[in-house]
Design a protein around this motif. Structure first.
Motif, PDB file in Angstrom:
ATOM      1  N   MET A   1       0.895  -1.186  -0.057  1.00 18.48           N
ATOM      2  CA  MET A   1       0.021  -0.120  -0.070  1.00 18.48           C
ATOM      3  C   MET A   1       0.824   1.165  -0.083  1.00 18.48           C
ATOM      4  O   MET A   1       1.811   1.129   0.727  1.00 18.48           O
ATOM      5  N   ASN A   2       0.551   2.266  -0.911  1.00 17.12           N
ATOM      6  CA  ASN A   2       1.379   3.347  -0.959  1.00 17.12           C
ATOM      7  C   ASN A   2       0.528   4.622  -0.686  1.00 17.12           C
ATOM      8  O   ASN A   2      -0.845   4.502  -1.016  1.00 17.12           O
ATOM      9  N   VAL A   3       0.978   5.635  -0.821  1.00 15.32           N
ATOM     10  CA  VAL A   3       0.118   7.166  -0.892  1.00 15.32           C
ATOM     11  C   VAL A   3       0.539   7.732  -2.145  1.00 15.32           C
ATOM     12  O   VAL A   3       1.692   7.963  -2.341  1.00 15.32           O
ATOM     13  N   TYR A   4      -0.405   8.285  -2.699  1.00  8.65           N
ATOM     14  CA  TYR A   4      -0.462   8.836  -4.036  1.00  8.65           C
ATOM     15  C   TYR A   4      -1.428  10.278  -4.079  1.00  8.65           C
ATOM     16  O   TYR A   4      -2.280  10.282  -3.200  1.00  8.65           O
ATOM     17  N   VAL A   5      -0.860  10.905  -4.860  1.00  9.17           N
ATOM     18  CA  VAL A   5      -1.755  12.417  -5.191  1.00  9.17           C
ATOM     19  C   VAL A   5      -2.062  12.480  -6.483  1.00  9.17           C
ATOM     20  O   VAL A   5      -1.398  11.976  -7.389  1.00  9.17           O
ATOM     21  N   ARG A   6      -3.169  13.229  -6.723  1.00 16.09           N
ATOM     22  CA  ARG A   6      -3.443  13.420  -7.988  1.00 16.09           C
ATOM     23  C   ARG A   6      -4.278  14.997  -8.116  1.00 16.09           C
ATOM     24  O   ARG A   6      -4.592  15.235  -7.022  1.00 16.09           O
ATOM     25  N   ALA A   7      -4.294  15.612  -9.229  1.00 20.14           N
ATOM     26  CA  ALA A   7      -4.865  16.743  -9.231  1.00 20.14           C
ATOM     27  C   ALA A   7      -6.303  16.844  -9.142  1.00 20.14           C
ATOM     28  O   ALA A   7      -7.014  15.646  -9.516  1.00 20.14           O
ATOM     29  N   PHE A   8      -7.010  17.920  -8.527  1.00 19.49           N
ATOM     30  CA  PHE A   8      -8.416  17.956  -8.233  1.00 19.49           C
ATOM     31  C   PHE A   8      -8.954  19.151  -8.541  1.00 19.49           C
ATOM     32  O   PHE A   8      -8.370  20.275  -8.220  1.00 19.49           O
ATOM     33  N   PRO A   9     -10.137  19.399  -9.082  1.00 16.93           N
ATOM     34  CA  PRO A   9     -11.038  18.344  -9.250  1.00 16.93           C
ATOM     35  C   PRO A   9     -10.867  17.720 -10.519  1.00 16.93           C
ATOM     36  O   PRO A   9     -11.742  16.852 -10.899  1.00 16.93           O
ATOM     37  N   GLU A  10     -10.101  18.302 -11.530  1.00 17.18           N
ATOM     38  CA  GLU A  10      -9.688  17.789 -12.840  1.00 17.18           C
ATOM     39  C   GLU A  10      -8.503  16.891 -12.787  1.00 17.18           C
ATOM     40  O   GLU A  10      -7.476  17.618 -12.956  1.00 17.18           O
ATOM     41  N   PRO A  11      -8.600  15.745 -12.794  1.00 13.03           N
ATOM     42  CA  PRO A  11      -7.304  14.907 -12.926  1.00 13.03           C
ATOM     43  C   PRO A  11      -6.470  15.284 -14.153  1.00 13.03           C
ATOM     44  O   PRO A  11      -7.222  15.278 -15.279  1.00 13.03           O
ATOM     45  N   LEU A  12      -5.226  15.294 -14.020  1.00 10.04           N
ATOM     46  CA  LEU A  12      -4.406  15.621 -15.190  1.00 10.04           C
ATOM     47  C   LEU A  12      -4.183  14.306 -16.081  1.00 10.04           C
ATOM     48  O   LEU A  12      -4.235  13.007 -15.335  1.00 10.04           O
TER      49      LEU A  12
ATOM     50  N   SER B   1       0.763  10.802  -8.665  1.00 11.01           N
ATOM     51  CA  SER B   1       2.209  10.722  -8.340  1.00 11.01           C
ATOM     52  C   SER B   1       2.357   9.861  -6.949  1.00 11.01           C
ATOM     53  O   SER B   1       1.429  10.282  -6.122  1.00 11.01           O
ATOM     54  N   LYS B   2       3.216   9.115  -7.119  1.00  6.50           N
ATOM     55  CA  LYS B   2       3.485   8.278  -5.710  1.00  6.50           C
ATOM     56  C   LYS B   2       4.293   9.203  -4.838  1.00  6.50           C
ATOM     57  O   LYS B   2       5.360   9.818  -5.023  1.00  6.50           O
ATOM     58  N   ILE B   3       3.825   9.222  -3.709  1.00  2.00           N
ATOM     59  CA  ILE B   3       4.238  10.165  -2.417  1.00  2.00           C
ATOM     60  C   ILE B   3       5.087   9.451  -1.362  1.00  2.00           C
ATOM     61  O   ILE B   3       6.267   9.602  -1.330  1.00  2.00           O
ATOM     62  N   SER B   4       4.563   8.043  -1.305  1.00  2.00           N
ATOM     63  CA  SER B   4       5.565   7.474   0.010  1.00  2.00           C
ATOM     64  C   SER B   4       6.514   6.735  -0.858  1.00  2.00           C
ATOM     65  O   SER B   4       6.658   5.932  -1.682  1.00  2.00           O
TER      66      SER B   4
ATOM     67  N   GLY C   1       2.831   3.391   2.910  1.00  2.00           N
ATOM     68  CA  GLY C   1       2.369   4.182   3.637  1.00  2.00           C
ATOM     69  C   GLY C   1       0.937   4.313   3.661  1.00  2.00           C
ATOM     70  O   GLY C   1       0.103   3.556   2.852  1.00  2.00           O
ATOM     71  N   THR C   2       0.220   4.796   4.700  1.00  2.00           N
ATOM     72  CA  THR C   2      -1.126   4.958   4.682  1.00  2.00           C
ATOM     73  C   THR C   2      -1.561   6.254   5.458  1.00  2.00           C
ATOM     74  O   THR C   2      -0.579   6.868   6.201  1.00  2.00           O
ATOM     75  N   ARG C   3      -2.931   6.414   5.888  1.00  6.69           N
ATOM     76  CA  ARG C   3      -3.468   7.427   6.701  1.00  6.69           C
ATOM     77  C   ARG C   3      -2.786   8.917   6.091  1.00  6.69           C
ATOM     78  O   ARG C   3      -2.369   9.698   7.037  1.00  6.69           O
ATOM     79  N   PRO C   4      -2.774   9.423   4.971  1.00  2.00           N
ATOM     80  CA  PRO C   4      -2.276  10.659   4.504  1.00  2.00           C
ATOM     81  C   PRO C   4      -3.040  11.672   5.241  1.00  2.00           C
ATOM     82  O   PRO C   4      -4.215  11.811   5.305  1.00  2.00           O
ATOM     83  N   ARG C   5      -2.261  12.900   5.491  1.00  6.25           N
ATOM     84  CA  ARG C   5      -2.778  14.043   5.636  1.00  6.25           C
ATOM     85  C   ARG C   5      -2.303  15.014   4.895  1.00  6.25           C
ATOM     86  O   ARG C   5      -0.882  15.354   4.833  1.00  6.25           O
ATOM     87  N   TRP C   6      -3.023  16.251   4.628  1.00  6.71           N
ATOM     88  CA  TRP C   6      -2.378  17.481   3.927  1.00  6.71           C
ATOM     89  C   TRP C   6      -1.931  18.401   5.137  1.00  6.71           C
ATOM     90  O   TRP C   6      -2.759  18.455   6.103  1.00  6.71           O
ATOM     91  N   GLY C   7      -0.935  19.067   4.957  1.00  2.00           N
ATOM     92  CA  GLY C   7      -0.435  20.080   5.904  1.00  2.00           C
ATOM     93  C   GLY C   7      -1.182  21.357   5.570  1.00  2.00           C
ATOM     94  O   GLY C   7      -1.602  21.592   4.460  1.00  2.00           O
ATOM     95  N   PRO C   8      -1.180  22.497   6.243  1.00  2.00           N
ATOM     96  CA  PRO C   8      -1.944  23.663   6.307  1.00  2.00           C
ATOM     97  C   PRO C   8      -1.501  24.439   4.937  1.00  2.00           C
ATOM     98  O   PRO C   8      -2.077  25.333   4.528  1.00  2.00           O
ATOM     99  N   ASP C   9      -0.031  24.180   4.896  1.00  2.00           N
ATOM    100  CA  ASP C   9       0.565  24.956   3.798  1.00  2.00           C
ATOM    101  C   ASP C   9       0.211  24.494   2.216  1.00  2.00           C
ATOM    102  O   ASP C   9       0.606  25.090   1.359  1.00  2.00           O
ATOM    103  N   GLY C  10      -0.450  23.447   2.081  1.00  2.00           N
ATOM    104  CA  GLY C  10      -0.780  22.926   1.005  1.00  2.00           C
ATOM    105  C   GLY C  10       0.185  22.354   0.191  1.00  2.00           C
ATOM    106  O   GLY C  10       0.141  22.023  -0.949  1.00  2.00           O
ATOM    107  N   ARG C  11       1.450  22.164   0.828  1.00  2.00           N
ATOM    108  CA  ARG C  11       2.843  21.729  -0.004  1.00  2.00           C
ATOM    109  C   ARG C  11       3.329  20.668   0.797  1.00  2.00           C
ATOM    110  O   ARG C  11       4.432  20.222   0.312  1.00  2.00           O
ATOM    111  N   THR C  12       2.731  20.183   1.931  1.00  2.00           N
ATOM    112  CA  THR C  12       3.246  19.071   2.550  1.00  2.00           C
ATOM    113  C   THR C  12       2.212  17.942   2.874  1.00  2.00           C
ATOM    114  O   THR C  12       0.978  18.240   3.028  1.00  2.00           O
TER     115      THR C  12
END
Length: 115
Positions: free
Chosen positions: A1-12, A17-20, A24-35
């Protein structure tokens, strides 16, 4: 199991993109929107991944921000301050926990009596 992100609301077209690293599991965005924070698969560490969310999306840096045995799922990142809250089970039967309810009211009453 890995952590991924993608564009929202329109996926590119590039998809996700793989983050972990190492899973990894249970991802959270930081308040800066960059972590992105996530829990390692073994439950013993929380990692922070800094990203450049623009096009092209890319991972800027990775670091382990907390390591403790048996962290488990009880953690979160405050969306306003970025502070992390972590709860752990009490594993020793010799540990005594005292919970004080309405302590502020008791403090106010005692303060009023003394003055």
């Amino acid at each position: 199991m890995n952590v991924y992100v993608r564009a929202f609301p329109e996926p590119l077209a590039s998809g996700q993109s793989k983050i972990s690293e190492g899973g990894g599991t249970r991802p959270r965005w930081g308040p800066d929107g960059r972590t992105v924070y996530y829990l390692a698969l073994d439950g013993g560490a929380i990692h922070a991944v800094r990203v450049n969310p623009g096009a092209p999306f890319r991972v800027v840096s990775r670091e382990r921000v907390l390591a403790a045995p048996g962290l488990g799922p009880a953690w979160d990142v405050d969306r306003r301050t970025g502070r992390m809250v972590v709860a752990q089970d009490v594993v020793s039967s010799t540990v005594r926990m005292v919970v004080v309810v309405n302590w502020l009211d008791q403090l106010r009453r005692r303060s009023a009596v003394e003055h």
